[in-house]
Write an enzyme that holds these catalytic residues in place. Structure first.
Site, PDB file in Angstrom:
ATOM      1  N   GLY A  54      14.119 -45.304  -8.311  1.00 44.72           N
ATOM      2  CA  GLY A  54      13.241 -44.147  -8.171  1.00 44.72           C
ATOM      3  C   GLY A  54      13.022 -43.732  -6.726  1.00 44.72           C
ATOM      4  O   GLY A  54      12.242 -42.828  -6.461  1.00 44.72           O
ATOM      5  N   CYS A  55      13.705 -44.388  -5.798  1.00 46.22           N
ATOM      6  CA  CYS A  55      13.600 -44.022  -4.384  1.00 46.22           C
ATOM      7  C   CYS A  55      14.909 -43.360  -3.965  1.00 46.22           C
ATOM      8  O   CYS A  55      15.987 -43.828  -4.323  1.00 46.22           O
ATOM      9  CB  CYS A  55      13.374 -45.260  -3.514  1.00 46.22           C
ATOM     10  N   VAL A  56      14.802 -42.284  -3.208  1.00 44.36           N
ATOM     11  CA  VAL A  56      15.998 -41.625  -2.683  1.00 44.36           C
ATOM     12  C   VAL A  56      16.667 -42.540  -1.664  1.00 44.36           C
ATOM     13  O   VAL A  56      17.874 -42.741  -1.688  1.00 44.36           O
ATOM     14  CB  VAL A  56      15.640 -40.251  -2.058  1.00 44.36           C
ATOM     15  N   SER A  57      15.875 -43.124  -0.780  1.00 45.62           N
ATOM     16  CA  SER A  57      16.383 -44.106   0.174  1.00 45.62           C
ATOM     17  C   SER A  57      16.553 -45.436  -0.554  1.00 45.62           C
ATOM     18  O   SER A  57      15.972 -45.661  -1.606  1.00 45.62           O
ATOM     19  CB  SER A  57      15.394 -44.304   1.317  1.00 45.62           C
TER      20      SER A  57
END
Length: 152
Positions: A54-57
């Site tokens: 759920g994190c772009v990074s």
């Protein structure tokens, strides 16, 4: 002093530090500096098992028993993005040294609202921040033998 007041004092300290800075550019620099203080994870620890979805990074979070407080947890984390690594550091400040039950009872959304983080992050970073909180809570629930309640 209760464990909750210890955490509240950590939140108070973070909030006071944030208020010290005149603008969000300075606060972002402070957050990035917090991230630079984290001990980087080894490449062997940057595996899918520890990755936060759920994190772009890319973000990794690990948990272990706290050596100083039996029954409490100690989290370690890392990211490939400077600001996100700083956000990891903020969350570790709030959650480290707490028992699974204390973590699950902690009002993370209220704490992050008090710091006004979500309001000053891009929607994708804000979503990633709450994904990290959910991961911390899931790890705490697993360690405490409980089901994870919804994020407050």
């Amino acid at each position: 002093m209760s464990d909750q007041s210890v955490t509240d004092s950590r939140l108070d300290e973070l909030a006071e530090t944030f208020e010290f800075f005149d603008d969000w550019e300075d606060r972002y620099r402070y957050i990035i500096d917090l991230g630079k203080e984290l001990t980087p994870l080894d490449d062997a620890e940057k595996v899918p098992e520890y990755k936060v979805e759920g994190c772009v990074s890319q973000v990794w979070l690990l948990v272990a028993e706290d050596a100083e407080r039996p029954g409490a947890l100690q989290f370690r984390g890392d990211s490939d993005a400077h600001i996100v690594k700083g956000l990891v550091a903020v969350l570790l400040t709030l959650f480290n040294g707490r028992t699974p039950q204390e973590i699950l009872e902690f009002d993370a959304r209220g704490a992050l609202d008090r710091l006004d983080l979500a309001g000053h992050l891009s929607p994708s970073r804000s979503n990633g921040l709450f994904s990290m909180v959910r991961r911390i809570r899931a790890l705490a629930a697993a360690r405490g033998g409980q089901s994870e309640p919804t994020l407050h």
